[in-house]
Design a protein around this motif. Structure first.
Motif, mmCIF file in Angstrom:
data_model
loop_
_atom_site.group_PDB
_atom_site.id
_atom_site.type_symbol
_atom_site.label_atom_id
_atom_site.label_comp_id
_atom_site.label_asym_id
_atom_site.label_seq_id
_atom_site.Cartn_x
_atom_site.Cartn_y
_atom_site.Cartn_z
ATOM 1 N N VAL A 234 -8.624 27.327 -15.986
ATOM 2 C CA VAL A 234 -9.402 28.666 -16.834
ATOM 3 C C VAL A 234 -10.007 29.484 -15.833
ATOM 4 C CG1 VAL A 234 -9.391 27.339 -19.030
ATOM 5 C CG2 VAL A 234 -11.569 27.332 -17.559
ATOM 6 N N PRO A 235 -9.790 31.009 -16.253
ATOM 7 C CA PRO A 235 -10.685 31.996 -15.258
ATOM 8 C C PRO A 235 -12.106 32.046 -15.684
ATOM 9 C CG PRO A 235 -9.334 32.942 -17.115
ATOM 10 C CD PRO A 235 -9.069 31.239 -17.344
ATOM 11 N N ILE A 236 -12.830 31.113 -15.330
ATOM 12 C CA ILE A 236 -14.412 31.346 -15.552
ATOM 13 C C ILE A 236 -14.748 31.248 -13.953
ATOM 14 C CG2 ILE A 236 -16.439 29.788 -15.853
ATOM 15 C CD1 ILE A 236 -15.366 28.861 -18.498
ATOM 16 N N TYR A 237 -15.815 32.280 -13.895
ATOM 17 C CA TYR A 237 -16.355 32.389 -12.315
ATOM 18 C C TYR A 237 -17.745 32.635 -12.606
ATOM 19 C CZ TYR A 237 -16.237 37.324 -13.737
ATOM 20 O OH TYR A 237 -16.499 38.472 -14.334
ATOM 21 N N THR A 335 -7.774 22.171 -26.109
ATOM 22 C CA THR A 335 -6.945 22.287 -25.094
ATOM 23 C C THR A 335 -5.565 21.735 -25.289
ATOM 24 O OG1 THR A 335 -7.273 20.142 -23.743
ATOM 25 C CG2 THR A 335 -8.668 22.142 -23.451
ATOM 26 N N ARG A 336 -4.757 21.820 -24.404
ATOM 27 C CA ARG A 336 -3.252 21.031 -24.772
ATOM 28 C C ARG A 336 -3.250 19.695 -24.581
ATOM 29 N NH1 ARG A 336 1.003 22.962 -20.308
ATOM 30 N NH2 ARG A 336 2.108 21.381 -21.452
ATOM 31 N N TRP A 337 -4.321 19.072 -24.217
ATOM 32 C CA TRP A 337 -4.663 17.427 -24.130
ATOM 33 C C TRP A 337 -5.364 17.215 -25.366
ATOM 34 C CZ3 TRP A 337 -5.047 20.584 -20.011
ATOM 35 C CH2 TRP A 337 -3.877 20.445 -18.902
ATOM 36 N N TRP A 341 -11.627 18.867 -24.841
ATOM 37 C CA TRP A 341 -12.394 19.968 -25.525
ATOM 38 C C TRP A 341 -13.129 20.901 -24.581
ATOM 39 C CZ3 TRP A 341 -11.025 20.208 -30.929
ATOM 40 C CH2 TRP A 341 -10.398 18.910 -31.357
ATOM 41 N N VAL A 342 -13.417 22.169 -24.747
ATOM 42 C CA VAL A 342 -14.221 22.932 -24.028
ATOM 43 C C VAL A 342 -15.101 23.639 -24.929
ATOM 44 C CG1 VAL A 342 -13.959 24.933 -22.251
ATOM 45 C CG2 VAL A 342 -11.695 23.231 -22.487
ATOM 46 N N TRP A 379 -8.775 28.382 -24.985
ATOM 47 C CA TRP A 379 -8.904 28.225 -23.739
ATOM 48 C C TRP A 379 -7.527 28.865 -23.027
ATOM 49 C CZ3 TRP A 379 -5.900 25.551 -20.073
ATOM 50 C CH2 TRP A 379 -4.526 24.986 -20.773
ATOM 51 N N ASP A 380 -6.168 28.845 -23.620
ATOM 52 C CA ASP A 380 -5.079 29.133 -23.451
ATOM 53 C C ASP A 380 -4.790 30.819 -23.473
ATOM 54 O OD1 ASP A 380 -4.502 29.008 -25.670
ATOM 55 O OD2 ASP A 380 -2.667 28.072 -25.689
#
Length: 594
Positions: A234-237, A335-337, A341-342, A379-380
């Protein structure tokens, strides 16, 4: 002997189970997000283990503790709505979940957002009405409310007052959460480095630690802030933020701190007792250390707001790493799994959002999926939507396949918003162009298009029938030429195209050419009809002024009338004489004019 071996074997199994028990949920991250999620899970009866590398490195400890969605100037949308709800629920959550250890909420007259000029972004900001009350104060009223602002930034232009925004101490909040988790029976393992996840096609089997051991759990929630990207794509920075603590020494001739939080553009001042917290820089850096440049920037900003702070002492400086995303919105939910979870990406609103976001995630685990928020923060979202019911679903964008196995196979269709089988011909044609191999069906279609490509006009470009835009063409011609009466044939009426008019605009004569190049007998002569003859033009008048001796083309001898070489030579001499006379006349005229 056999009994002893069996006893030792059983002992090893029991020891392994005790060191690595399977729990209901494993939460990765010991900051305010991870601990809030763990506490919410435990309150609903789940066994929880929290894994944290270093509690001191959490962004929570470097936060400002703002519960201030309005001062953040958030646009209308799901993020603002969630923040407003979180602000309203925070006091009740702190009282019920943190008990006597709950931090005090500082709500002394709200927040003030001052600005020094009309060009300041705060001056041009229009608060969202649904977020709560907001009042505009001019410079005089602003100075009366906060005297420390008088003299700062030359003269304050004005500012917004947000009565409902408030703040808490983030250190006290983190400590209270930690104690509440321990008291609730949550296992908190610190100094643990998570190396990765054991993922299958449908689920996450375990959390893999750097020492090789694994943590097995029914569900796994990733809440490890700026380091979440190391475990999930995921684009976290990380975004660095530096802060200062100013101290007012007793007995020093220093003005008192402001009564309420001052949240200006690029700098805020948070009073805490006799101290003042100054924040915060926004830097694309992963360094967790304060530096001279950042400290200097904050001090300059603070002094421009409140010049009286020059007599205060610098007591401390630190930095933290905010977890930010590409759109500065959090990432929440499944998420896809199916068991992964996020809960992260809170950026500048971690203290505010953590309790409310934890409830959203745990509700989803219990089967209560909040479409409005969890679709917006899924997330996606940076890749593609997966359900037509998503609040992010765009009109004219085709829904992706219902199969998880096909969610990344949209190709052209996902980009341009068409069904998956509508662009097969386009793909075949592109391949044919690249590799010079054309299937017969495409060749025939391509040839048909080539034959008609110049016959469609507007219709071919816009994909309409050939006769549907005749009126549009007539209107365009009327606009261009100033008349609406210009006839134009439609494609339904076959028109005979006239041949070009062969008649010249002057007398036209033609002679045969002899072998030596001289003209022979005349073979053609024709005069133009009267309606096509051209009278004297402005150009003719200009020529007459410039050539006073020979002022008409008819005055020149017709060289083409010569029937032999002698006549041609005579005509050449006459032409040369006339040219010299013209040149002499022109030079005399120019001299007289000068």
């Amino acid at each position: 002997m056999q009994r002893e071996i069996i006893s030792i074997f059983i002992l090893h199994i029991c020891l392994a189970i005790s060191l690595n028990p399977k729990v209901d949920v494993c939460v990765v991250g010991g900051g305010v997000s991870g601990l809030s999620t763990a506490l919410e899970l435990r309150q609903r009866g789940r066994s929880v283990v929290v894994l944290s590398r270093d509690l001191a490195q959490s962004a929570t400890r470097a936060a400002g503790g703002m519960l201030a969605p309005q001062s953040e100037r958030l646009e209308a949308g799901p993020l603002l709505d969630l923040c407003v709800e979180a602000r309203a629920e925070w006091p009740k959550w702190a009282e019920s979940s943190l008990g006597t250890n709950a931090p005090s909420i500082r709500a002394v007259g709200g927040f003030i957002s001052p600005c020094s000029s009309a060009s300041d972004p705060i001056a041009s900001w229009t608060p969202v009405a649904s977020a709560g009350p907001a009042e505009w104060l001019d410079g005089t009223a602003l100075a009366a409310m906060e005297p420390c602002l008088s003299g700062g930034r030359a003269q304050m232009f004005g500012g917004w007052w947000y009565p409902l925004d408030c703040s808490v101490d983030p250190i006290e909040t983190h400590l209270a959460l930690y104690q509440a988790c321990e008291q609730a029976g949550i296992i908190i393992r610190t100094g643990v480095e998570v190396a990765g996840l054991d993922l299958t096609s449908k689920s996450c089997d375990a959390v893999r630690l750097s020492d090789g051991s694994r943590i097995h759990a029914g569900h796994i929630c990733l809440a490890n802030g700026a380091w979440l990207r190391s475990l999930l794509p995921v684009p976290i920075y990380p975004q660095k933020g530096q802060m200062l603590r100013l101290e007012r020494k007793s007995g020093a001739n220093a003005p008192p701190p402001p009564d309420r939080v001052i949240y200006a553009n690029g700098c805020y001042l948070i009073p805490r007792g006799n101290d003042l917290i100054v924040g915060a820089t926004v830097e694309d850096s992963d360094s967790p250390h304060a530096d001279i440049r950042g400290v200097s920037q904050l001090l300059d900003s603070a002094l421009s707001l409140c010049p009286g702070l020059a007599s205060w002492s610098l007591a401390d400086a630190w930095a933290g790493l905010r977890p930010n995303t590409l759109d500065s919105n959090p990432i929440l939910g499944p998420t896809r799994w199916q068991n992964l979870w996020v809960a992260g990406g809170y950026w500048r609103n971690g203290i505010l959002l953590a309790p409310r976001a934890a409830r959203l995630v745990v509700d989803a685990m219990d089967g209560k999926y909040d479409n409005y928020y969890l679709d917006a923060f899924r997330w996606d979202r940076f890749f593609q939507a997966r359900t037509p019911e998503s609040s992010r679903f765009i009109v004219n964008r085709s829904p992706p396949s219902s199969s998880d196995n096909n969610q990344d196979q949209g190709g052209y269709e996902s980009i341009v918003g068409r069904d998956q089988d509508t662009m097969a011909d386009a793909r075949r044609m592109n391949r044919a162009t690249l590799f010079q191999k054309y299937p017969e069906s495409i060749v025939e279609e391509h040839q048909a298009v080539q034959q008609n490509k110049d016959e469609g006009g507007y219709e071919a470009i816009l994909g309409r029938a050939e006769d549907t835009m005749a009126e549009a063409r007539r209107a365009n011609r009327a606009t261009l030429f100033g008349t609406a009466s210009i006839p134009h044939p439609t494609t339904n009426v076959k028109q005979e195209i006239p041949e070009p008019n062969p008649l010249p605009l002057t007398d036209f004569k033609m002679w045969k050419a002899l072998p030596d190049g001289s003209p022979g007998e005349q073979i053609f002569y024709q005069k133009p009809p009267p309606e096509l003859r051209i009278g004297k033009t402005a150009a003719d008048e200009i020529c007459e002024l410039q050539t006073p001796i020979v002022n008409s083309p008819s005055a020149l001898p017709d060289k083409s009338l010569a029937s032999d070489k002698a006549k041609v030579a005579e005509a050449d001499r006459l032409y040369e004489s006339i040219r010299q006379r013209r040149q002499h006349s022109s030079s005399s005229t120019s001299f007289s004019s000068s």
